[in-house]
Each structure stands twice: as C-alpha cells, then as structure tokens.
Design a protein around this motif. Structure first.
Motif: not given
Length: 203
Positions: A1-16
């Motif tokens: 899942h390295s590609g998934f992790f790389d992409f998700i860590y570029t996103m601003d995931i907000k609580n909720g």
C-alpha cells in the motif's frame, strides 16, 4: 500500500471527514489509516460484522480492540463496522463523503450492477472528494465507464496519476470530483438515512 500511504499523507484529513470503505474484507487497512488520522470511516461488506482479518489487525497493531477504540477516540477518528450489508442498499446522503474507497471490488461486478455502484459512489462524494480504488482486471474498461457515467450525470471528475500503484500488483483507480450539479437525477434526499449517524448511534 505504499502508493496509497504516499497519496493519503499529501491530503489534509480533517477530524470528522466522512469516509466509506466498500468491500473491506478484501482490503481493510486503508480504512484504518484514515481513521487513525481523524476520519470517520464506515466499513461496508457482505461478510460477517467483523472479519477475522480485521480482528487480527486490531490485536496485532493495537493490542486489542479496547486500546484501538481509545486511541482513535483521541485522534477523533472512528472505524465503524456495519452488520453484513450490500453497499447498494445503504442510504447515504448525496455529496456527504470526502472519500469513498473500493479496493478489489469493481472488477468483480459488471453490467448494470457496475453502473449502479459507480453512480451511487459519485452521487455520494462531495465536490472535491475522492474515489480511491484498485482492480486486477479490466482497468481501462472500468475507468472509461466511470468517466462516461459521471459525465452523463453532470459530474466533472479528474483522473489522478501516481508514481506508485495504490496497491502493489493492482491497477489504480483514483478520481477527484471537481464539480457537481446542485441536483442530481434520482439522488437520495438529504437526511434519508446516513450510515455514519446510524452506526455512531450503535456504538
């Protein structure tokens, strides 16, 4: 899942942030990652309420379910497993989801069933939201069908290319919704039964 992790860590995931994970018995780890970052993830699968794989991951990575629940409570995230359910039968308000994921799912269905699922996914994604998935077979055909169906419904999407696949050994399907019309044909009315609210009340 390295590609998934790389992409998700570029996103601003907000609580909720609302996330739907479809077919999690085939791939539950992405939902864990998003919940750990504060998202409220609802796991939907036709299998038993908590898969053996999910329970094993809870035990291995978080020293058991109670610790896992406490750690996610601190981050504001949730990982909620619905009872065995067909995603197509779960009523979710239109444009309510930041992310919808379906790994190793869309190449297992075809025809009208595929079309209904794709339309439901993109109806429920908010403007600026993401569909994240992967397939083993028929990638180009499925990607083209997604483009065709969303265009027909007046939803503008962009395909996002990555240096690495979202999941090793599979071809990625990664789309961002760039614009949605204010009203979609045959969309579910707002508040008609949001899976997140139903699931949160059951905790």
């Amino acid at each position: 899942h390295s590609g998934f992790f790389d992409f998700i860590y570029t996103m601003d995931i907000k609580n909720g942030d609302m996330v739907i994970a479809i077919g999690t018995s085939t791939d539950f780890l992405p939902g864990f990652v998003l919940a750990a970052r504060g998202a409220r993830v609802v796991s939907i699968d036709l299998s038993q309420k908590l898969t053996i794989q999910e329970q094993s991951a809870l035990d291995a990575y978080t020293e058991g379910f109670s610790y896992y629940q406490r750690s996610f409570k601190e981050s504001g995230g949730r990982y909620i497993v619905l009872p065995p359910t067909n995603y197509k039968e779960v009523q979710i308000s239109p444009s309510s989801q930041r992310i919808i994921m379906a790994f190793n799912v869309l190449d297992l269905i075809d025809g009208a069933t595929l079309d209904e699922m794709v339309e439901k996914i993109f109806d429920e994604l908010q403007e600026g939201g993401y569909f994240i998935g992967s397939v083993k077979f028929d990638h180009d055909t499925i990607a083209a069908r997604i483009q065709e169906l969303t265009q027909r419904r007046g939803i503008n999407i962009e395909s996002i290319g990555l240096d690495k696949p979202l999941k090793e050994g599979y071809k990625s399907l990664l789309f961002r919704v760039t614009k949605k019309p204010p009203h979609l044909p045959d969309a579910l009315p707002a508040g008609s039964g949001i899976a997140h609210r139903q699931a949160m009340r059951s905790l």
